[in-house]
Scaffold this active site. Sequence first.
Site, PDB file in Angstrom:
ATOM      1  N   HIS A  53      65.136 -34.618  31.366  1.00 39.54           N
ATOM      2  CA  HIS A  53      65.954 -35.573  30.599  1.00 39.54           C
ATOM      3  C   HIS A  53      67.399 -35.135  30.484  1.00 39.54           C
ATOM      4  O   HIS A  53      68.108 -35.555  29.564  1.00 39.54           O
ATOM      5  CB  HIS A  53      65.323 -35.788  29.204  1.00 39.54           C
ATOM      6  CG  HIS A  53      64.003 -36.505  29.283  1.00 39.54           C
ATOM      7  ND1 HIS A  53      63.127 -36.571  28.231  1.00 39.54           N
ATOM      8  CD2 HIS A  53      63.410 -37.163  30.305  1.00 39.54           C
ATOM      9  CE1 HIS A  53      62.052 -37.256  28.601  1.00 39.54           C
ATOM     10  NE2 HIS A  53      62.200 -37.617  29.863  1.00 39.54           N
TER      11      HIS A  53
ATOM     12  N   CYS B 218      90.894 -38.381  33.538  1.00 40.26           N
ATOM     13  CA  CYS B 218      91.131 -39.594  34.348  1.00 40.26           C
ATOM     14  C   CYS B 218      91.162 -40.845  33.481  1.00 40.26           C
ATOM     15  O   CYS B 218      91.402 -41.946  33.975  1.00 40.26           O
ATOM     16  CB  CYS B 218      90.015 -39.739  35.410  1.00 40.26           C
ATOM     17  SG  CYS B 218      88.473 -40.458  34.768  1.00 40.26           S
TER      18      CYS B 218
HETATM   19  N1  APR Z   1      54.240 -26.528  17.096  1.00 45.05           N
HETATM   20  C1  APR Z   1      53.423 -27.417  17.728  1.00 45.05           C
HETATM   21  N2  APR Z   1      53.702 -28.741  17.849  1.00 45.05           N
HETATM   22  C2  APR Z   1      54.844 -29.183  17.278  1.00 45.05           C
HETATM   23  C3  APR Z   1      55.744 -28.327  16.589  1.00 45.05           C
HETATM   24  C4  APR Z   1      55.397 -26.946  16.515  1.00 45.05           C
HETATM   25  N3  APR Z   1      56.183 -26.055  15.886  1.00 45.05           N
HETATM   26  N4  APR Z   1      56.784 -29.085  16.123  1.00 45.05           N
HETATM   27  C5  APR Z   1      56.541 -30.363  16.511  1.00 45.05           C
HETATM   28  N5  APR Z   1      55.384 -30.419  17.205  1.00 45.05           N
HETATM   29  C6  APR Z   1      54.802 -31.597  17.867  1.00 45.05           C
HETATM   30  C7  APR Z   1      54.831 -32.875  17.044  1.00 45.05           C
HETATM   31  O1  APR Z   1      53.595 -33.026  16.367  1.00 45.05           O
HETATM   32  C8  APR Z   1      55.035 -33.966  18.102  1.00 45.05           C
HETATM   33  O2  APR Z   1      53.806 -34.598  18.449  1.00 45.05           O
HETATM   34  O3  APR Z   1      55.644 -31.839  18.980  1.00 45.05           O
HETATM   35  C9  APR Z   1      55.577 -33.232  19.324  1.00 45.05           C
HETATM   36  C10 APR Z   1      56.978 -33.674  19.708  1.00 45.05           C
HETATM   37  O4  APR Z   1      56.885 -35.008  20.161  1.00 45.05           O
HETATM   38  P1  APR Z   1      58.228 -35.874  20.278  1.00 45.05           P
HETATM   39  O5  APR Z   1      59.031 -35.698  19.037  1.00 45.05           O
HETATM   40  O6  APR Z   1      57.820 -37.256  20.709  1.00 45.05           O
HETATM   41  O7  APR Z   1      59.045 -35.169  21.449  1.00 45.05           O
HETATM   42  P2  APR Z   1      58.844 -35.354  23.014  1.00 45.05           P
HETATM   43  O8  APR Z   1      57.409 -35.546  23.350  1.00 45.05           O
HETATM   44  O9  APR Z   1      59.565 -34.235  23.650  1.00 45.05           O
HETATM   45  O10 APR Z   1      59.654 -36.718  23.283  1.00 45.05           O
HETATM   46  C11 APR Z   1      59.838 -37.086  24.634  1.00 45.05           C
HETATM   47  O11 APR Z   1      61.333 -38.839  23.907  1.00 45.05           O
HETATM   48  O12 APR Z   1      63.081 -39.541  22.573  1.00 45.05           O
HETATM   49  C12 APR Z   1      62.733 -39.110  23.838  1.00 45.05           C
HETATM   50  O13 APR Z   1      64.169 -38.085  25.353  1.00 45.05           O
HETATM   51  C13 APR Z   1      63.461 -37.845  24.173  1.00 45.05           C
HETATM   52  O14 APR Z   1      62.687 -35.983  25.516  1.00 45.05           O
HETATM   53  C14 APR Z   1      62.346 -36.837  24.434  1.00 45.05           C
HETATM   54  C15 APR Z   1      61.182 -37.739  24.780  1.00 45.05           C
END
Ligand code: APR
Length: 236
Positions: free
Chosen positions: A114, A143
Amino acid sequence: MLEKWLKESSYTIVFTGAGMSTESGLPDFRSAKSGLWRTKNPQQLASTYAMQHNRDEFIAFYQYRIRTLLKCKPHVGHMILADWQKRGLIHQIITQNVDGFHQQAGSTNVIELHGTLRTVHCSRCRRTYDAKRYVDEQFTCTCGGFLRPSVVLFGESLPYDAFEQAWTAAERADLWIVLGSSLQVSPANELPVIAKRSGGKLVIVNMEPTPLDDWADLLIHGRKIGEVLQEIDELL
Ligand code: APR
């Protein structure tokens, strides 16, 4: 069990999401209580539409994210993954994150699906600058073009080379470990399924359930990634 698979595996991929960086102090997007998209609308803030038609809010949102990023740093989990790569236990990190923490922790040839929040680039001539320009209120290229963060916005496709490399890695992996992703955003969330369909084992370490849980050979829910990685590291 995971420490055994890590030792046996000949091609292990670690696939990280925003949950990998919450222990560094960066909010994720969809955590039930603290995710950014719980209170903000991604289409209004992180999309090509927002960049064109909602520019002030778009800029303010990315200034906030860049300011926050510059105050945070990799945590022990990032360091452990870099060490495992040096020891040949993992072969590639593929991340949805834009924070650059894997590279700062010492991981190499990280695939950033991303893009990155570490730089901004000109929408007209594509010249690249350090993202600190946004914090310094500088939004215009030499630019005259508009400077935008080098992240993939909603409405944009993923960098072709990055996704192609990730797809090839998924077909080759015999162990695919998801760390901290809700697996709700395509096409990144197709990769763990490709790995599974190609005969690899799938491990999902995520605080909350994900739509791909039924595909997993090992599920670790309700535990912090930093703690899980430290525990496994002690068994290796
Ligand atoms: N340990 C384990 N799991 C965790 C922790 C932690 N310390 N902190 C958060 N989580 C989990 C949450 O429960 C959640 O399900 O990580 C997950 C993160 O999910 P998202 O917030 O949806 O992030 P991601 O999956 O990376 O999102 C994908 O969405 O908005 C777009 O471009 C953005 O790259 C991102 C993409």
